[in-house]
Design a protein around this motif. Sequence first.
Motif, mmCIF file in Angstrom:
data_model
loop_
_atom_site.group_PDB
_atom_site.id
_atom_site.type_symbol
_atom_site.label_atom_id
_atom_site.label_comp_id
_atom_site.label_asym_id
_atom_site.label_seq_id
_atom_site.Cartn_x
_atom_site.Cartn_y
_atom_site.Cartn_z
ATOM 1 N N ARG A 1 -13.461 37.107 12.690
ATOM 2 C CA ARG A 1 -13.636 36.364 13.939
ATOM 3 C C ARG A 1 -15.099 35.992 14.137
ATOM 4 N N ARG B 1 -8.061 40.229 24.190
ATOM 5 C CA ARG B 1 -7.358 38.956 24.087
ATOM 6 C C ARG B 1 -6.309 39.007 22.973
ATOM 7 N N ARG B 2 -6.705 39.548 21.816
ATOM 8 C CA ARG B 2 -5.787 39.651 20.685
ATOM 9 C C ARG B 2 -4.646 40.617 21.001
ATOM 10 N N THR C 1 -10.905 41.760 21.436
ATOM 11 C CA THR C 1 -9.849 42.721 21.114
ATOM 12 C C THR C 1 -8.778 42.714 22.192
ATOM 13 N N PHE D 1 -10.269 42.136 11.604
ATOM 14 C CA PHE D 1 -10.306 41.048 12.577
ATOM 15 C C PHE D 1 -11.729 40.761 13.056
ATOM 16 N N GLN E 1 -2.133 38.737 23.017
ATOM 17 C CA GLN E 1 -1.396 37.765 22.210
ATOM 18 C C GLN E 1 -0.371 38.441 21.309
#
Length: 193
Positions: free
Chosen positions: A154, A129-130, A127, A150, A133
């Motif tokens: 994932r 990391r996303r 989470t 997600f 991004q």
Amino acid sequence: MRNWCDRFGAQFARRAKAVRGKACSTWHLDEVFVKLRGEPYVLCRAVDEHGTELDVLLQKRRDNAAAKRFFRKVLRSHPVPQKIVTDQLRSYPAAKAEVPEPAGVKNLLVKASTRVNNRAEKSHQPTRRRERQMQGFRDPRRTQAFLSRFGPIRQHFALPRHQMKAACHRAELQARLLAWQCWAGVSSLGILQ
């Protein structure tokens, strides 16, 4: 990408959850603070003993009512566990006593140094990391919808590579990609069926 996620994400997430089977008997609960346009929100997450994400809930507060809301949401789609592992947040035992289904479940409060709740702590990494991004989350409703879709998608493709031989890993990943193509209605050539 957001339109694609809104249109197809919920359907793919439901199919990914159906494929993975039922949850294990031990739940790990944890929360992490997320900022949405500068305001702090609490993201509650439940994972089972193998690290599979059960559910997430984004809330404004971190109190007894929020914990009860989270318990009810998770229990709607999963059977009652035998043991719940949480950090030392006092709202979890209080909410567990008030919600009738998990009232008799053994609750294990852990100290931060014992690392018993490490499964839930590690589940926040994708989470984060996303979030980096996407350059941060903005709207609470859209963030809740995105994160609940997600996680299962994932995890459909996240394999424990360090526990598998390379040939087994390739075969399992190929099988999961074929399942994904079947859900999407796409043949291996990329043509809609």
